[in-house]
Scaffold this motif. Structure first.
Motif, mmCIF file in Angstrom:
data_model
loop_
_atom_site.group_PDB
_atom_site.id
_atom_site.type_symbol
_atom_site.label_atom_id
_atom_site.label_comp_id
_atom_site.label_asym_id
_atom_site.label_seq_id
_atom_site.Cartn_x
_atom_site.Cartn_y
_atom_site.Cartn_z
ATOM 1 N N ARG A 1 -13.437 -1.505 -14.484
ATOM 2 C CA ARG A 1 -12.925 -2.270 -15.624
ATOM 3 C C ARG A 1 -12.024 -3.423 -15.191
ATOM 4 N N ARG A 2 -11.429 -3.300 -14.025
ATOM 5 C CA ARG A 2 -10.528 -4.344 -13.526
ATOM 6 C C ARG A 2 -11.267 -5.455 -12.772
ATOM 7 N N LEU A 3 -12.591 -5.304 -12.649
ATOM 8 C CA LEU A 3 -13.347 -6.235 -11.815
ATOM 9 C C LEU A 3 -14.217 -7.205 -12.603
ATOM 10 N N TYR A 4 -14.324 -7.032 -13.924
ATOM 11 C CA TYR A 4 -15.262 -7.846 -14.692
ATOM 12 C C TYR A 4 -14.946 -9.334 -14.625
ATOM 13 N N ASP A 5 -13.666 -9.666 -14.600
ATOM 14 C CA ASP A 5 -13.281 -11.080 -14.581
ATOM 15 C C ASP A 5 -13.020 -11.592 -13.167
ATOM 16 N N ARG A 6 -13.309 -10.778 -12.171
ATOM 17 C CA ARG A 6 -13.115 -11.198 -10.785
ATOM 18 C C ARG A 6 -14.442 -11.730 -10.242
ATOM 19 N N ASP A 7 -14.352 -12.445 -9.127
ATOM 20 C CA ASP A 7 -15.589 -12.988 -8.563
ATOM 21 C C ASP A 7 -16.371 -11.891 -7.850
ATOM 22 N N HIS A 8 -17.613 -12.223 -7.474
ATOM 23 C CA HIS A 8 -18.511 -11.211 -6.928
ATOM 24 C C HIS A 8 -18.026 -10.657 -5.594
ATOM 25 N N LEU A 9 -17.291 -11.454 -4.816
ATOM 26 C CA LEU A 9 -16.780 -10.948 -3.548
ATOM 27 C C LEU A 9 -15.812 -9.796 -3.772
ATOM 28 N N ASP A 10 -14.940 -9.912 -4.771
ATOM 29 C CA ASP A 10 -14.024 -8.817 -5.095
ATOM 30 C C ASP A 10 -14.791 -7.575 -5.538
ATOM 31 N N GLN A 11 -15.847 -7.772 -6.323
ATOM 32 C CA GLN A 11 -16.661 -6.643 -6.775
ATOM 33 C C GLN A 11 -17.337 -5.947 -5.598
ATOM 34 N N VAL A 12 -17.865 -6.739 -4.670
ATOM 35 C CA VAL A 12 -18.519 -6.165 -3.494
ATOM 36 C C VAL A 12 -17.532 -5.362 -2.665
ATOM 37 N N LEU A 13 -16.351 -5.910 -2.426
ATOM 38 C CA LEU A 13 -15.357 -5.217 -1.607
ATOM 39 C C LEU A 13 -14.883 -3.926 -2.279
ATOM 40 N N ALA A 14 -14.629 -3.985 -3.581
ATOM 41 C CA ALA A 14 -14.137 -2.808 -4.291
ATOM 42 C C ALA A 14 -15.191 -1.702 -4.350
ATOM 43 N N THR A 15 -16.428 -2.070 -4.653
ATOM 44 C CA THR A 15 -17.466 -1.037 -4.746
ATOM 45 C C THR A 15 -17.884 -0.534 -3.372
ATOM 46 N N PHE A 16 -17.733 -1.366 -2.330
ATOM 47 C CA PHE A 16 -17.958 -0.862 -0.977
ATOM 48 C C PHE A 16 -16.894 0.167 -0.622
ATOM 49 N N ALA A 17 -15.659 -0.070 -1.048
ATOM 50 C CA ALA A 17 -14.605 0.925 -0.830
ATOM 51 C C ALA A 17 -14.948 2.234 -1.537
ATOM 52 N N LEU A 18 -15.552 2.142 -2.714
ATOM 53 C CA LEU A 18 -15.963 3.357 -3.428
ATOM 54 C C LEU A 18 -17.016 4.139 -2.646
ATOM 55 N N ILE A 19 -17.909 3.433 -1.947
ATOM 56 C CA ILE A 19 -18.888 4.118 -1.103
ATOM 57 C C ILE A 19 -18.173 4.994 -0.077
ATOM 58 N N LEU A 20 -17.167 4.430 0.587
ATOM 59 C CA LEU A 20 -16.430 5.183 1.609
ATOM 60 C C LEU A 20 -15.690 6.368 0.987
ATOM 61 N N ILE A 21 -15.104 6.152 -0.188
ATOM 62 C CA ILE A 21 -14.375 7.237 -0.852
ATOM 63 C C ILE A 21 -15.324 8.364 -1.242
#
Length: 306
Positions: free
Chosen positions: A86-106
């Motif tokens: 929910r915090r990523l919708y207004d962010r650019d795609h690079l932020d989305q990629v980094l955040a969801t990649f972190a979710l993969i590791l978690i």
């Protein structure tokens, strides 16, 4: 190549394709409605597989495990949408990629902590454990045919959901102009959570179905995620019909290429060279196919707004 082997490989391609569709359908909905690049979608595939395998082992019922996979993946999807996405919708795609990649590791480390590093195994239910005869005398597993049937049923259900229901109307409106439907009084945050949970449930279903065909292990979702992205690029971002046709096209290309290329090259090459070169070319076929489609139809085969 015999007719029996060709029919068997076509069925394998269809089975692989509809499994990809279950992944790609949720991914294309999420990207089309929210504009979000979700690299953690493969982790939801893994969650569904582990939930099904563990609950089936505990209860002795594959069907209870299958229901658990849907519930676990949908719940995981809703939670990460509320807490992170929910915090990523207004962010650019690079932020989305980094955040969801972190979710993969978690998700990977969390799953390893809960279940250990050893793979789990899921038995095919007795109802689907037999085989049917193919022309020529060979047999084909009923379970793989059931996977094809489930994929087709999900495709029909999603099509009806998108085209015939109020929720589908809102999803289609969200793809076109999310600001406008928010201004008209639609609770856009709830809509996003529902769409994300639906996409996660489809990924979990795919993981559960595949879990009976291969081992259930940490990291099993990432290779499928890459192919799912290829599918939605080929089919058209946001299009369920495109996801279905793209999935089947990728599944047949991948499966038939690995069988037909070595046979064809073997007509004028040494068998060992034909096998190695054929396998190498076959591994590139779907990406060559994607490049060709992008060259002539950059929007994909069935653009959602086309």
């Amino acid at each position: 190549m015999s007719l029996t082997l060709l029919i068997e490989q076509i069925l394998n391609g269809l089975q692989f394709g509809v499994m990809l569709f279950l992944m790609a359908a949720g991914l294309t909905l999420i990207f089309g409605v929210m504009g979000l690049i979700n690299l953690a979608h493969g982790s939801l595939f893994m969650v569904g597989a582990f939930a099904c395998a563990s609950v089936a082992a505990w209860t002795g019922s594959f069907w209870i495990g299958l229901a658990a996979s849907l519930a676990a993946a949908a719940a995981a999807g809703a939670v990460i949408e509320l807490l992170v996405i929910r915090r990523l919708y207004d962010r650019d795609h690079l932020d989305q990629v980094l955040a969801t990649f972190a979710l993969i590791l978690i998700f990977s480390e969390g799953t390893r902590w809960l279940f250990g590093s050893f793979p789990l195994y899921l038995d095919i239910p007795p109802l689907l454990s037999g085989a049917v005869s193919l022309p020529g005398g060979s047999s084909y597993p009923i379970y793989r045919l059931a996977v094809i049937g489930v994929g087709i049923a999900v495709a029909v259900g999603l099509s009806l959901l998108i085209s015939r229901t109020r929720l589908g109307m809102r999803i289609r409106a969200g793809e076109s102009d999310r600001e406008m439907i928010a201004a008209l009084g639609v609770d856009i945050t709830t809509l996003y959570t529902l769409v994300f949970a639906l996409g996660a449930a489809l990924a979990g279903l795919a993981g559960a179905m595949v879990g009976a065909l291969q081992s259930v292990q940490v990291g099993m979702g990432e290779p499928v995620l890459i192919l799912a992205f290829v599918v939605i690029v080929i089919g058209g971002i946001g299009s369920i019909r495109g996801a279905l046709f793209g999935s089947i096209l990728v599944g047949l290309t991948e499966t038939l290429g690995r069988v037909l290329l070595p046979h064809g090259l073997g007509l004028f090459m040494e068998p060992s060279a034909a096998a190695s070169i054929g396998a190498a070319i076959a591994s590139m076929l779907i990406y060559i196919l994607m490049a060709l489609i992008l060259a002539f139809r950059p929007q994909g085969l069935f653009a959602a707004n086309g």
